[in-house]
Write a protein that holds these residues in place. Structure first.
Motif, PDB file in Angstrom:
ATOM      1  N   LYS A 133       0.742  -0.976  -0.378  1.00 54.72           N
ATOM      2  CA  LYS A 133      -0.654   0.275  -0.103  1.00 54.72           C
ATOM      3  C   LYS A 133       0.819   1.493  -0.096  1.00 54.72           C
ATOM      4  CE  LYS A 133      -3.050   2.221   3.138  1.00 54.72           C
ATOM      5  NZ  LYS A 133      -4.191   1.917   4.660  1.00 54.72           N
ATOM      6  N   VAL A 134       1.971   0.991   0.978  1.00 53.10           N
ATOM      7  CA  VAL A 134       2.632   2.685   0.806  1.00 53.10           C
ATOM      8  C   VAL A 134       3.684   2.106  -0.715  1.00 53.10           C
ATOM      9  CG1 VAL A 134       4.550   3.508   2.505  1.00 53.10           C
ATOM     10  CG2 VAL A 134       2.379   1.764   3.499  1.00 53.10           C
ATOM     11  N   ALA A 135       3.636   1.454  -0.764  1.00 48.20           N
ATOM     12  CA  ALA A 135       4.730   1.457  -2.163  1.00 48.20           C
ATOM     13  C   ALA A 135       4.069   2.129  -3.242  1.00 48.20           C
ATOM     14  CB  ALA A 135       5.356   0.160  -2.203  1.00 48.20           C
ATOM     15  N   ALA A 139       5.076   5.331  -5.321  1.00 45.11           N
ATOM     16  CA  ALA A 139       4.929   5.477  -7.151  1.00 45.11           C
ATOM     17  C   ALA A 139       3.858   5.872  -7.659  1.00 45.11           C
ATOM     18  CB  ALA A 139       5.002   3.706  -7.077  1.00 45.11           C
ATOM     19  N   GLY A 140       3.361   6.851  -6.950  1.00 45.29           N
ATOM     20  CA  GLY A 140       2.380   8.484  -7.382  1.00 45.29           C
ATOM     21  C   GLY A 140       0.968   7.063  -7.993  1.00 45.29           C
ATOM     22  N   MET A 141       0.413   5.645  -6.961  1.00 49.84           N
ATOM     23  CA  MET A 141      -1.123   5.636  -8.008  1.00 49.84           C
ATOM     24  C   MET A 141      -1.838   6.275  -6.848  1.00 49.84           C
ATOM     25  SD  MET A 141       0.326   1.680  -8.037  1.00 49.84           S
ATOM     26  CE  MET A 141      -0.969   0.243  -8.941  1.00 49.84           C
ATOM     27  N   ASP A 142      -2.992   6.484  -7.403  1.00 57.74           N
ATOM     28  CA  ASP A 142      -3.513   7.156  -6.478  1.00 57.74           C
ATOM     29  C   ASP A 142      -5.110   6.130  -6.043  1.00 57.74           C
ATOM     30  OD1 ASP A 142      -5.820   8.713  -5.466  1.00 57.74           O
ATOM     31  OD2 ASP A 142      -6.799  10.154  -7.190  1.00 57.74           O
ATOM     32  N   PRO A 146     -11.909   4.895  -6.707  1.00 58.25           N
ATOM     33  CA  PRO A 146     -13.130   3.947  -6.309  1.00 58.25           C
ATOM     34  C   PRO A 146     -12.987   2.932  -7.952  1.00 58.25           C
ATOM     35  CG  PRO A 146     -14.161   5.539  -6.255  1.00 58.25           C
ATOM     36  CD  PRO A 146     -12.881   5.616  -6.524  1.00 58.25           C
ATOM     37  N   SER A 147     -11.031   2.875  -7.818  1.00 63.39           N
ATOM     38  CA  SER A 147     -10.534   1.970  -9.181  1.00 63.39           C
ATOM     39  C   SER A 147      -9.190   0.658  -8.711  1.00 63.39           C
ATOM     40  CB  SER A 147     -10.729   2.700  -9.846  1.00 63.39           C
ATOM     41  OG  SER A 147      -9.146   4.144  -9.793  1.00 63.39           O
ATOM     42  N   SER A 165      -7.782  -0.611  -3.811  1.00 58.36           N
ATOM     43  CA  SER A 165      -8.638   0.040  -4.118  1.00 58.36           C
ATOM     44  C   SER A 165      -9.478   1.469  -3.221  1.00 58.36           C
ATOM     45  CB  SER A 165      -9.907  -0.606  -5.133  1.00 58.36           C
ATOM     46  OG  SER A 165     -10.769   0.041  -5.727  1.00 58.36           O
ATOM     47  N   MET A 166      -9.606   2.554  -3.454  1.00 57.16           N
ATOM     48  CA  MET A 166     -10.387   2.988  -1.819  1.00 57.16           C
ATOM     49  C   MET A 166      -9.767   3.190  -0.873  1.00 57.16           C
ATOM     50  SD  MET A 166     -13.414   4.291  -3.100  1.00 57.16           S
ATOM     51  CE  MET A 166     -14.675   3.726  -1.243  1.00 57.16           C
TER      52      MET A 166
END
Length: 333
Positions: A133-135, A139-142, A146-147, A165-166
């Motif tokens: 989750k932290v990685a 890495a810049g993922m949002d 909800p995706s 997700s979420m």
């Protein structure tokens, strides 16, 4: 002077520390050299790593973390204390809040060990967060939309695969197959094929400089030195990329299978999102030549290597420290 909030990526191979407002201020190997006779810590981090395999009998270089969890409690505590003292993050009257990352499927006992080590090394409030989750955040993922987002974090001791997700993990798997196993496979391949004994450091150099996991992905050679098992004398020989691919094939297949298993358990709507967004590779293992190509071929999905794969977890802790008030609800008591 007030203490600072800090994020720690307590890795099997490296410890990275992120201080709020300063960024990543420390990146050192998770190695401690101690004197066996007196139990005194002689060196920590890079200095201790240089001693691996090269010390006299009374000095041993220990890696206190194994498979992403604490294998030697006292030495982990000494190592963390050393790093925190070096960074001078404690205030005069207050202790820092610490956010530490751990693999997804560790037991409550292992979580407690990490928390206690951080407390004893000078932390006030300890927050534990799951590594993938932290990685993903680093890495810049949002991940708060909800995706579906998928991350494969290949570290030194564990590989964590997760679909998020979420802001939470939907499906995840953590396997004890990662960078250290690759080194061990190379070491045993050279021992078996060439009757040559090499050390861990040499195995790691081979992996970094000429290693690949994609068939015919790289065509390089390297001179290595070790001890001949037949004559007992030092010997130099050449190894090639193709041989390393062969040595690592089985280990990498385990990681591919773990990623497939996570995808099989993922809800179909999220699977559809992953086809659009692709899979993000983080951790030191993401830098292994051909890893992204192999996963893309096996999973039939686009696979992208994060911008700074080694630093993703530490960067992620920094982002989470900025929102530490939201985490306080999830503090592990």
């Amino acid at each position: 002077m007030l203490s600072k909030d800090i994020g720690i990526d307590l890795g099997t191979a490296n410890v990275l520390i992120h201080v709020k407002g300063q960024g990543i201020v420390l990146n050192e190997p998770s190695v401690v050299a101690i004197d066996k006779n007196t139990n005194k810590v002689l060196a920590v981090g890079e200095e201790a790593r240089r001693m691996v395999g090269r010390t006299p009998g009374n000095i041993i270089a220990i890696r206190p973390l194994k498979d992403g969890v604490i294998a030697d409690f006292d030495i982990t505590e000494s190592m963390l204390k050393h790093f925190l003292t070096k960074l001078n993050v404690k205030g005069i009257l207050s202790k820092p809040r610490i956010l530490i990352c751990c693999p997804t499927n560790i037991t409550s006992v292992e979580q407690k060990a990490i928390r206690e080590a951080a407390e004893k090394s000078g932390g006030k409030t300890i927050y534990l967060e799951e590594e993938p989750k932290v990685a993903a955040i680093g890495a810049g993922m949002d991940i708060f939309e909800p995706s579906g987002n998928m991350v494969v974090d290949i570290g030194g001791g564990t590989t964590d695969v997760a679909v998020l997700s979420m802001g939470s993990i939907v499906t995840a798997s953590s396997i004890k197959m990662a960078g250290d196993n690759f080194d061990a496979e190379i070491l045993s391949y050279i021992k078996k094929e060439y009757k040559l004994l090499i050390g861990e450091r040499t195995a790691e150099d081979i992996k970094v400089n000429i290693g690949t996991v994609y068939p015919n992905g790289r065509n390089e050679e390297m001179d290595i030195r070790g001890r001949d098992m037949v004559t007992g004398l030092p010997r130099t020989m050449k190894v090639y990329s193709g041989e390393i691919e062969e040595a690592l094939r089985e280990s990498v297949a385990v990681i591919v299978q773990a990623a497939k298993n996570v995808l099989e358990q993922t809800p179909p709507e999220l699977s559809a999102d992953i086809i659009d967004r692709g899979v993000i590779l983080t951790g030191g293992g993401a830098l292994l030549h051909g890893m992204d190509q192999l996963l893309a071929e096996e999973l039939k999905l686009p696979v992208l290597v994060a911008e700074n794969p080694m630093d993703c977890v530490a960067i992620g802790t920094g982002i989470m420290l900025d929102n530490i008030e939201k985490l306080s609800k999830k503090k592990i008591k």
